[in-house]
Design a protein around this motif. Structure first.
Motif, mmCIF file in Angstrom:
data_model
loop_
_atom_site.group_PDB
_atom_site.id
_atom_site.type_symbol
_atom_site.label_atom_id
_atom_site.label_comp_id
_atom_site.label_asym_id
_atom_site.label_seq_id
_atom_site.Cartn_x
_atom_site.Cartn_y
_atom_site.Cartn_z
ATOM 1 N N PRO A 136 0.823 -1.220 0.000
ATOM 2 C CA PRO A 136 0.000 0.000 0.000
ATOM 3 C C PRO A 136 0.848 1.257 0.000
ATOM 4 O O PRO A 136 1.925 1.296 0.595
ATOM 5 C CB PRO A 136 -0.798 -0.120 1.305
ATOM 6 N N ASN A 138 0.871 4.488 1.504
ATOM 7 C CA ASN A 138 0.268 5.294 2.565
ATOM 8 C C ASN A 138 1.361 5.763 3.509
ATOM 9 O O ASN A 138 1.964 4.957 4.224
ATOM 10 C CB ASN A 138 -0.787 4.482 3.315
ATOM 11 N N THR A 216 -5.903 -1.010 3.928
ATOM 12 C CA THR A 216 -4.512 -0.552 3.827
ATOM 13 C C THR A 216 -3.629 -1.282 4.828
ATOM 14 O O THR A 216 -2.543 -1.764 4.485
ATOM 15 C CB THR A 216 -4.429 0.965 4.070
#
Length: 282
Positions: A136, A138, A216
Protein backbone atom coordinates in the motif's frame (compact mmCIF):
# COMPACT_ATOMS: atom_id res chain seq x y z
CA UNK A 1 -13.98 -40.77 38.16
CA UNK A 2 -10.50 -41.70 39.35
CA UNK A 3 -9.64 -40.22 42.76
CA UNK A 4 -6.10 -39.51 41.58
CA UNK A 5 -7.27 -36.78 39.21
CA UNK A 6 -5.75 -33.53 40.45
CA UNK A 7 -6.18 -29.98 39.15
CA UNK A 8 -3.61 -27.32 39.88
CA UNK A 9 -2.16 -24.19 38.35
CA UNK A 10 0.46 -24.51 35.62
CA UNK A 11 4.00 -23.24 35.72
CA UNK A 12 5.22 -21.39 32.63
CA UNK A 13 7.12 -24.49 31.50
CA UNK A 14 4.03 -26.66 31.94
CA UNK A 15 2.02 -24.22 29.85
CA UNK A 16 3.87 -25.55 26.81
CA UNK A 17 1.75 -28.70 27.27
CA UNK A 18 -1.37 -26.60 26.64
CA UNK A 19 0.16 -25.07 23.52
CA UNK A 20 1.02 -28.53 22.19
CA UNK A 21 -2.50 -29.77 22.89
CA UNK A 22 -3.88 -26.77 21.01
CA UNK A 23 -1.60 -27.60 18.09
CA UNK A 24 -2.77 -31.22 18.10
CA UNK A 25 -6.36 -29.98 17.84
CA UNK A 26 -5.47 -28.02 14.70
CA UNK A 27 -5.75 -24.61 16.37
CA UNK A 28 -2.41 -23.49 14.89
CA UNK A 29 -0.97 -21.53 17.84
CA UNK A 30 1.45 -18.67 17.31
CA UNK A 31 5.14 -19.42 17.79
CA UNK A 32 5.31 -17.09 20.80
CA UNK A 33 1.78 -17.35 22.18
CA UNK A 34 2.98 -19.06 25.36
CA UNK A 35 4.89 -16.12 26.79
CA UNK A 36 2.19 -13.57 25.88
CA UNK A 37 -0.70 -15.68 27.18
CA UNK A 38 0.93 -16.72 30.44
CA UNK A 39 1.97 -13.17 31.32
CA UNK A 40 -1.65 -12.00 31.02
CA UNK A 41 -2.45 -13.79 34.31
CA UNK A 42 -0.01 -16.37 35.61
CA UNK A 43 -2.61 -17.62 38.10
CA UNK A 44 -5.17 -18.33 35.38
CA UNK A 45 -3.85 -21.51 33.76
CA UNK A 46 -4.99 -24.88 35.02
CA UNK A 47 -3.59 -28.37 34.49
CA UNK A 48 -5.47 -31.63 35.02
CA UNK A 49 -3.32 -34.63 35.99
CA UNK A 50 -4.43 -38.24 36.18
CA UNK A 51 -1.92 -40.35 38.13
CA UNK A 52 0.51 -37.45 37.59
CA UNK A 53 0.01 -37.56 33.80
CA UNK A 54 -1.15 -34.26 32.24
CA UNK A 55 -4.40 -34.95 30.40
CA UNK A 56 -6.32 -31.64 30.44
CA UNK A 57 -5.79 -27.90 30.40
CA UNK A 58 -7.76 -24.67 30.66
CA UNK A 59 -6.99 -20.96 30.64
CA UNK A 60 -9.10 -18.67 32.80
CA UNK A 61 -7.51 -15.25 32.49
CA UNK A 62 -8.75 -12.65 34.95
CA UNK A 63 -8.22 -9.31 33.22
CA UNK A 64 -9.95 -7.42 36.02
CA UNK A 65 -12.34 -8.00 38.91
CA UNK A 66 -15.22 -7.66 36.43
CA UNK A 67 -14.05 -9.54 33.31
CA UNK A 68 -12.33 -12.81 32.52
CA UNK A 69 -11.88 -15.04 29.50
CA UNK A 70 -11.76 -18.82 29.21
CA UNK A 71 -9.84 -20.66 26.51
CA UNK A 72 -7.61 -23.63 25.79
CA UNK A 73 -10.28 -25.96 27.16
CA UNK A 74 -8.86 -29.29 26.03
CA UNK A 75 -8.89 -32.86 27.29
CA UNK A 76 -6.76 -35.48 25.56
CA UNK A 77 -8.98 -37.45 23.21
CA UNK A 78 -8.59 -40.80 24.96
CA UNK A 79 -9.82 -39.29 28.26
CA UNK A 80 -12.90 -37.47 27.02
CA UNK A 81 -16.40 -38.25 28.25
CA UNK A 82 -15.23 -39.22 31.72
CA UNK A 83 -15.86 -35.98 33.61
CA UNK A 84 -12.29 -34.67 33.62
CA UNK A 85 -13.20 -31.69 31.44
CA UNK A 86 -16.09 -30.55 33.60
CA UNK A 87 -13.92 -30.61 36.69
CA UNK A 88 -11.21 -28.41 35.19
CA UNK A 89 -13.85 -26.08 33.74
CA UNK A 90 -15.38 -25.67 37.18
CA UNK A 91 -11.95 -24.82 38.61
CA UNK A 92 -11.59 -22.04 36.05
CA UNK A 93 -15.11 -20.74 36.62
CA UNK A 94 -14.53 -20.72 40.37
CA UNK A 95 -11.37 -18.64 39.88
CA UNK A 96 -13.34 -16.14 37.76
CA UNK A 97 -16.35 -16.05 40.10
CA UNK A 98 -18.07 -12.66 40.01
CA UNK A 99 -16.70 -11.77 36.57
CA UNK A 100 -18.50 -11.54 33.28
CA UNK A 101 -16.74 -14.41 31.50
CA UNK A 102 -16.24 -14.71 27.76
CA UNK A 103 -15.11 -17.55 25.55
CA UNK A 104 -14.94 -18.59 21.91
CA UNK A 105 -16.60 -21.99 21.88
CA UNK A 106 -16.40 -24.60 19.14
CA UNK A 107 -19.87 -25.08 17.71
CA UNK A 108 -20.08 -28.76 18.65
CA UNK A 109 -19.81 -27.83 22.34
CA UNK A 110 -22.40 -25.03 22.52
CA UNK A 111 -24.91 -27.04 24.56
CA UNK A 112 -22.13 -27.96 26.96
CA UNK A 113 -21.11 -24.33 27.46
CA UNK A 114 -24.73 -23.34 28.03
CA UNK A 115 -24.82 -25.73 30.99
CA UNK A 116 -22.15 -23.55 32.61
CA UNK A 117 -24.21 -20.39 32.10
CA UNK A 118 -22.75 -19.12 28.83
CA UNK A 119 -25.06 -17.56 26.23
CA UNK A 120 -24.19 -17.03 22.59
CA UNK A 121 -23.61 -13.42 21.52
CA UNK A 122 -22.43 -13.82 17.90
CA UNK A 123 -20.15 -15.91 15.69
CA UNK A 124 -16.49 -15.35 14.90
CA UNK A 125 -15.29 -16.86 11.62
CA UNK A 126 -11.71 -17.70 10.64
CA UNK A 127 -10.75 -17.00 7.03
CA UNK A 128 -7.65 -18.25 5.23
CA UNK A 129 -5.77 -16.60 2.39
CA UNK A 130 -2.18 -15.99 1.27
CA UNK A 131 0.38 -13.42 2.34
CA UNK A 132 1.84 -10.98 -0.15
CA UNK A 133 -0.03 -8.71 -2.51
CA UNK A 134 0.33 -5.08 -3.46
CA UNK A 135 2.29 -2.86 -1.08
CA UNK A 136 0.00 0.00 0.00
CA UNK A 137 1.05 3.57 -0.71
CA UNK A 138 0.27 5.29 2.56
CA UNK A 139 2.72 7.59 4.31
CA UNK A 140 0.76 7.26 7.55
CA UNK A 141 1.80 3.64 8.18
CA UNK A 142 4.09 3.37 11.20
CA UNK A 143 5.53 0.72 13.47
CA UNK A 144 3.55 0.63 16.68
CA UNK A 145 6.82 0.62 18.61
CA UNK A 146 7.38 4.17 17.34
CA UNK A 147 4.43 5.68 19.21
CA UNK A 148 3.66 5.82 22.95
CA UNK A 149 2.10 2.64 24.28
CA UNK A 150 -0.52 4.69 26.14
CA UNK A 151 -1.88 5.87 22.80
CA UNK A 152 -2.24 2.28 21.58
CA UNK A 153 -3.78 1.09 24.84
CA UNK A 154 -6.36 3.87 24.72
CA UNK A 155 -7.28 2.93 21.14
CA UNK A 156 -7.55 -0.73 22.14
CA UNK A 157 -9.94 0.07 25.00
CA UNK A 158 -13.04 0.38 22.79
CA UNK A 159 -12.49 -3.09 21.34
CA UNK A 160 -12.05 -5.03 24.59
CA UNK A 161 -14.23 -5.08 27.72
CA UNK A 162 -11.46 -4.03 30.12
CA UNK A 163 -7.85 -2.89 30.27
CA UNK A 164 -5.35 -5.52 29.04
CA UNK A 165 -2.15 -3.47 29.04
CA UNK A 166 0.09 -6.24 30.43
CA UNK A 167 -0.90 -8.65 27.68
CA UNK A 168 -0.97 -6.01 24.95
CA UNK A 169 2.58 -4.78 25.60
CA UNK A 170 3.97 -8.26 25.07
CA UNK A 171 1.67 -9.02 22.14
CA UNK A 172 2.85 -5.97 20.20
CA UNK A 173 6.52 -6.72 20.84
CA UNK A 174 6.60 -10.51 20.44
CA UNK A 175 9.28 -12.08 18.23
CA UNK A 176 8.39 -13.24 14.72
CA UNK A 177 5.70 -10.59 14.37
CA UNK A 178 5.02 -7.21 12.79
CA UNK A 179 2.88 -4.59 14.58
CA UNK A 180 1.77 -1.62 12.48
CA UNK A 181 -0.59 1.31 12.73
CA UNK A 182 -1.85 4.22 10.68
CA UNK A 183 -1.55 7.80 11.92
CA UNK A 184 -3.75 10.58 10.53
CA UNK A 185 -3.59 14.11 11.93
CA UNK A 186 -1.50 12.84 14.85
CA UNK A 187 -4.16 10.28 15.79
CA UNK A 188 -4.04 6.50 15.63
CA UNK A 189 -6.76 5.40 13.21
CA UNK A 190 -5.79 1.74 12.72
CA UNK A 191 -3.59 -0.87 14.33
CA UNK A 192 -2.82 -4.52 13.74
CA UNK A 193 -0.43 -7.40 14.36
CA UNK A 194 0.64 -10.29 12.16
CA UNK A 195 2.47 -13.14 13.89
CA UNK A 196 4.14 -16.35 12.78
CA UNK A 197 2.25 -19.54 13.67
CA UNK A 198 2.87 -23.28 13.33
CA UNK A 199 1.36 -22.87 9.88
CA UNK A 200 1.77 -19.54 8.16
CA UNK A 201 0.63 -16.38 9.93
CA UNK A 202 -2.34 -14.96 11.80
CA UNK A 203 -3.48 -11.35 11.77
CA UNK A 204 -4.95 -10.22 15.06
CA UNK A 205 -5.99 -7.77 16.18
CA UNK A 206 -6.99 -5.64 13.22
CA UNK A 207 -8.77 -2.43 14.26
CA UNK A 208 -9.51 0.48 11.92
CA UNK A 209 -11.63 3.61 11.78
CA UNK A 210 -12.76 2.95 8.20
CA UNK A 211 -12.88 0.12 5.64
CA UNK A 212 -10.16 1.93 3.66
CA UNK A 213 -7.80 2.06 6.64
CA UNK A 214 -8.55 -1.59 7.41
CA UNK A 215 -7.67 -2.66 3.88
CA UNK A 216 -4.51 -0.55 3.83
CA UNK A 217 -3.29 -2.04 7.09
CA UNK A 218 -4.31 -5.56 6.05
CA UNK A 219 -2.11 -5.19 2.95
CA UNK A 220 0.73 -3.63 4.90
CA UNK A 221 0.80 -6.54 7.34
CA UNK A 222 0.59 -9.13 4.57
CA UNK A 223 3.46 -7.57 2.62
CA UNK A 224 5.77 -7.33 5.66
CA UNK A 225 6.15 -11.11 5.97
CA UNK A 226 7.20 -13.91 3.61
CA UNK A 227 4.90 -13.98 0.57
CA UNK A 228 2.82 -16.96 -0.52
CA UNK A 229 2.24 -18.32 2.98
CA UNK A 230 -1.11 -19.16 4.58
CA UNK A 231 -2.58 -16.25 6.51
CA UNK A 232 -5.60 -16.33 8.80
CA UNK A 233 -7.94 -13.57 9.94
CA UNK A 234 -10.72 -14.07 12.50
CA UNK A 235 -13.65 -11.73 11.89
CA UNK A 236 -16.89 -10.97 13.69
CA UNK A 237 -19.82 -12.13 11.55
CA UNK A 238 -21.71 -8.96 12.40
CA UNK A 239 -19.17 -6.64 10.77
CA UNK A 240 -20.19 -6.53 7.07
CA UNK A 241 -17.11 -4.50 6.14
CA UNK A 242 -14.82 -7.17 7.59
CA UNK A 243 -16.68 -9.78 5.56
CA UNK A 244 -16.29 -7.66 2.44
CA UNK A 245 -12.54 -7.40 3.10
CA UNK A 246 -11.93 -11.14 3.29
CA UNK A 247 -14.13 -11.75 0.27
CA UNK A 248 -12.30 -9.09 -1.75
CA UNK A 249 -9.06 -11.00 -1.22
CA UNK A 250 -10.68 -14.37 -1.89
CA UNK A 251 -10.07 -15.68 1.61
CA UNK A 252 -12.03 -18.82 2.48
CA UNK A 253 -13.83 -19.69 5.75
CA UNK A 254 -12.08 -22.58 7.51
CA UNK A 255 -13.35 -22.51 11.11
CA UNK A 256 -15.85 -20.72 13.30
CA UNK A 257 -16.66 -20.23 16.95
CA UNK A 258 -19.48 -18.85 19.02
CA UNK A 259 -18.51 -15.90 21.21
CA UNK A 260 -20.34 -16.46 24.46
CA UNK A 261 -20.64 -14.63 27.80
CA UNK A 262 -22.00 -15.52 31.22
CA UNK A 263 -23.51 -12.06 31.74
CA UNK A 264 -24.23 -9.22 29.32
CA UNK A 265 -22.55 -8.92 25.94
CA UNK A 266 -19.96 -6.12 26.27
CA UNK A 267 -20.55 -3.01 24.17
CA UNK A 268 -17.55 -3.39 21.86
CA UNK A 269 -17.02 -1.22 18.79
CA UNK A 270 -17.80 -3.97 16.30
CA UNK A 271 -17.95 -1.60 13.32
CA UNK A 272 -14.22 -0.90 13.61
CA UNK A 273 -13.20 -4.41 14.70
CA UNK A 274 -11.89 -6.22 11.62
CA UNK A 275 -9.85 -8.92 13.32
CA UNK A 276 -10.15 -10.65 16.69
CA UNK A 277 -6.92 -10.73 18.69
CA UNK A 278 -7.14 -14.43 19.56
CA UNK A 279 -9.77 -17.10 20.22
CA UNK A 280 -7.86 -18.17 23.35
CA UNK A 281 -7.66 -14.85 25.21
CA UNK A 282 -10.31 -12.74 23.47
Amino acid sequence: MNDTYVIRRMSRKEFDFAIELAASEGWNPGLNDGDCFYAADNSGFFLGLLDNEPIACLSAVKYSDSFGFIGLYIVKKSYRGKGYGSKIMNAGLDYLKGCNIGLDGVLAQLDNYKKYGFQQAYRNIRYQGLTGGKVPNNSGIIKLTDIPFEQINLYDSVFFPTDRATFLKLWLAQPDSVALGIIQEDKLVACGVIRACREGYKIGPLFANSPEFAETLFLALNTNVKAGQPVFLDIMEKNPNALALVQRYKMQPVFETARMYTQQTPALDSERLYGVTSFELG
